[in-house]
Design an enzyme around this catalytic site. Structure first.
Site, mmCIF file in Angstrom:
data_model
loop_
_atom_site.group_PDB
_atom_site.id
_atom_site.type_symbol
_atom_site.label_atom_id
_atom_site.label_comp_id
_atom_site.label_asym_id
_atom_site.label_seq_id
_atom_site.Cartn_x
_atom_site.Cartn_y
_atom_site.Cartn_z
ATOM 1 N N GLU A 1 42.977 51.448 34.965
ATOM 2 C CA GLU A 1 43.346 50.971 36.302
ATOM 3 C C GLU A 1 42.117 50.821 37.202
ATOM 4 O O GLU A 1 42.013 49.893 37.981
ATOM 5 C CB GLU A 1 44.360 51.922 36.947
ATOM 6 C CG GLU A 1 45.761 51.778 36.391
ATOM 7 C CD GLU A 1 46.317 50.369 36.578
ATOM 8 O OE1 GLU A 1 45.935 49.673 37.534
ATOM 9 O OE2 GLU A 1 47.141 49.952 35.732
ATOM 10 N N LEU B 1 30.233 45.475 35.824
ATOM 11 C CA LEU B 1 31.601 45.408 36.344
ATOM 12 C C LEU B 1 31.641 45.286 37.867
ATOM 13 O O LEU B 1 32.661 44.924 38.432
ATOM 14 C CB LEU B 1 32.393 46.658 35.931
ATOM 15 C CG LEU B 1 33.030 46.635 34.545
ATOM 16 C CD1 LEU B 1 33.665 47.982 34.230
ATOM 17 C CD2 LEU B 1 34.092 45.547 34.445
ATOM 18 N N TYR C 1 31.203 46.632 42.001
ATOM 19 C CA TYR C 1 31.886 47.654 42.809
ATOM 20 C C TYR C 1 31.600 49.041 42.234
ATOM 21 O O TYR C 1 32.486 49.744 41.751
ATOM 22 C CB TYR C 1 33.396 47.391 42.884
ATOM 23 C CG TYR C 1 33.716 46.057 43.502
ATOM 24 C CD1 TYR C 1 33.760 45.914 44.892
ATOM 25 C CD2 TYR C 1 33.947 44.942 42.720
ATOM 26 C CE1 TYR C 1 34.027 44.686 45.473
ATOM 27 C CE2 TYR C 1 34.210 43.714 43.282
ATOM 28 C CZ TYR C 1 34.252 43.589 44.656
ATOM 29 O OH TYR C 1 34.519 42.376 45.223
ATOM 30 N N TYR D 1 47.865 52.457 45.433
ATOM 31 C CA TYR D 1 48.121 51.645 44.244
ATOM 32 C C TYR D 1 47.824 52.440 42.964
ATOM 33 O O TYR D 1 48.659 52.541 42.065
ATOM 34 C CB TYR D 1 47.279 50.349 44.243
ATOM 35 C CG TYR D 1 47.316 49.709 42.881
ATOM 36 C CD1 TYR D 1 48.402 48.925 42.512
ATOM 37 C CD2 TYR D 1 46.324 49.963 41.927
ATOM 38 C CE1 TYR D 1 48.498 48.400 41.231
ATOM 39 C CE2 TYR D 1 46.408 49.441 40.648
ATOM 40 C CZ TYR D 1 47.495 48.659 40.306
ATOM 41 O OH TYR D 1 47.596 48.156 39.048
ATOM 42 N N ASP E 1 49.688 45.521 43.903
ATOM 43 C CA ASP E 1 48.328 44.972 43.915
ATOM 44 C C ASP E 1 48.443 43.485 44.239
ATOM 45 O O ASP E 1 49.517 43.014 44.640
ATOM 46 C CB ASP E 1 47.637 45.208 42.567
ATOM 47 C CG ASP E 1 48.321 44.468 41.422
ATOM 48 O OD1 ASP E 1 49.387 43.853 41.660
ATOM 49 O OD2 ASP E 1 47.789 44.490 40.302
ATOM 50 N N CYS F 1 64.102 32.919 42.521
ATOM 51 C CA CYS F 1 62.902 32.753 43.342
ATOM 52 C C CYS F 1 63.162 31.822 44.537
ATOM 53 O O CYS F 1 63.345 30.624 44.384
ATOM 54 C CB CYS F 1 61.767 32.208 42.474
ATOM 55 S SG CYS F 1 60.239 32.031 43.389
#
Ligand code: SF4
Length: 363
Positions: A31, A74, A76, A114, A132, A202
């Site tokens: 995650e 990656l 961050y 989250y 998310d 929808c």
């Protein structure tokens, strides 16, 4: 909707490594890696990580430098730093395991609403919602939410809906089904409505506004900045320096340099920055490349130059960085660098940035 989604998930759900075991540690790492990153990009990182850090104690006993090195690419980087910090807390306070407690998870560094919901539902099959970007988009379309859903009332409404929709006792599969629907069917640009299992429900599709949902809030445009850096070569090695442990891109390595100020040529900025940051006199002798890279708030034009020492360069002192090292070009991949520096390094390693060649622009 629950029935349709779960039925669809049985047939089309993605087969991902952490879904085979539902081990809390694997779910947590996946995650964290998946934030702002696509599955196919993160999978090689995930496998390398699991090989080196197979559990909480091995991560807790690692060095920050090793964690950053495995994470390099990656982006961050605070995610990697927080993983290690959280692992150390788990060893101290939770017996070296992830706590099966929503509130305790929320107290760990790097774990927000989250991630806590994802761990509680996917690892422990508890009924906690996850919201998310994918889930925001799906729910904004199905319920035709006509206000921005990234913050404020819109976001609150999406979380409430996500919670109400959870089928009791099946949070794990339902949340994963939502994630997979967002990743493979209800796509941001071109939703594949004809194959969508919930198309009959929808409202945005019915109203012909699927492409206009979610409504986006006005975004601040990215600020363009010019940065000049120097690859200083001396006795077959190049000079790199380490950023301080706090602030932007903390603890990453970089080539010395900095922002180009008004009226200054990029070469002049390199010479000035070497003097200011390291007290080292250099001269630029050719341009390697102009590298363009976008961060969340900045669009960087990175001017990179080959540099040599001016005379003997003088005595080096560190005025911004915490460490400086002379390394071989082949060793650069052992160090965690920010994304734009890494683009330059891959050029140096393939020889594309050889001083004898013409200058290059890459994006
Ligand atoms: Fe998304 Fe289309 Fe399905 Fe609606 S019908 S949820 S817009 S893919």
């Amino acid at each position: 909707m629950q029935r349709l989604l779960l039925h669809w998930f049985r047939e089309f759900g993605r087969d991902l490594p952490w879904r085979r075991t539902h081990r809390p540690y694997e779910v947590w790492i996946s995650e964290m890696m998946l934030q702002q990153t696509q599955v196919k990009t993160m999978l090689p990182y995930y496998h390398r990580w699991m090989e080196r850090f197979p559990d909480v104690p091995s991560l807790a006993s690692s060095s920050e430098e090793e964690v950053l090195r495995l994470w390099a690419g990656l982006g961050y980087y605070s995610r990697a730093v927080n993983l290690r910090k959280a692992a150390r807390i788990m060893v101290r306070e939770h017996g070296g395991r992830l706590p099966r407690d929503h509130q305790a998870l929320l107290r760990l560094p790097g774990i927000g609403r989250y991630s806590a919901g994802a761990i509680m539902s996917i690892a422990f099959n508890e009924d906690f919602p996850v919201v998310d970007g994918n889930v925001e988009r799906i729910l904004a379309r199905i319920f035709d939410v006509a206000i921005p859903v990234k913050q404020g009332e819109g976001l609150k409404a999406i979380w409430e809906v996500a919670e109400r929709l959870l089928p009791g006792g099946d949070g794990r599969r339902f949340n994963q089904a939502l994630m997979d629907l967002g990743a493979g069917v209800c796509l941001a640009r071109k939703p594949l409505c004809e194959v969508c299992p919930v198309k009959g429900l929808c409202r945005a599709l019915r109203g012909g506004v699927a492409g206009e949902r979610p409504v986006s809030a006005a975004r601040k445009p990215a600020i363009p900045i010019d940065v000049a850096i120097g690859v200083l070569v001396h006795e077959g090695k190049v000079l790199i320096q380490k950023r301080p442990p706090v602030g932007l891109m903390a603890n990453l390595w970089e080539f010395p340099g900095g922002r180009v100020t008004n009226g200054e040529a990029p070469e002049e900025a390199v010479v000035r920055e070497f003097l200011e940051e390291l007290n080292v006199g250099v001269r630029c002798h050719s341009k390697i490349a102009l590298i363009r890279h976008s961060y969340t708030s900045f669009r960087v034009a990175l001017h990179a130059f080959w540099c040599r020492l001016q005379g003997d360069g003088g005595k080096m002192t560190l005025n911004g960085a915490v460490e400086a090292r002379w390394v071989e070009v082949e060793e650069l991949s052992d160090y965690p660098f920010p994304a734009a520096n890494r683009k330059l390094i891959s050029m140096l390693r393939t020889g594309a940035g050889d001083p004898s060649r013409s200058r290059t622009t890459i994006r």
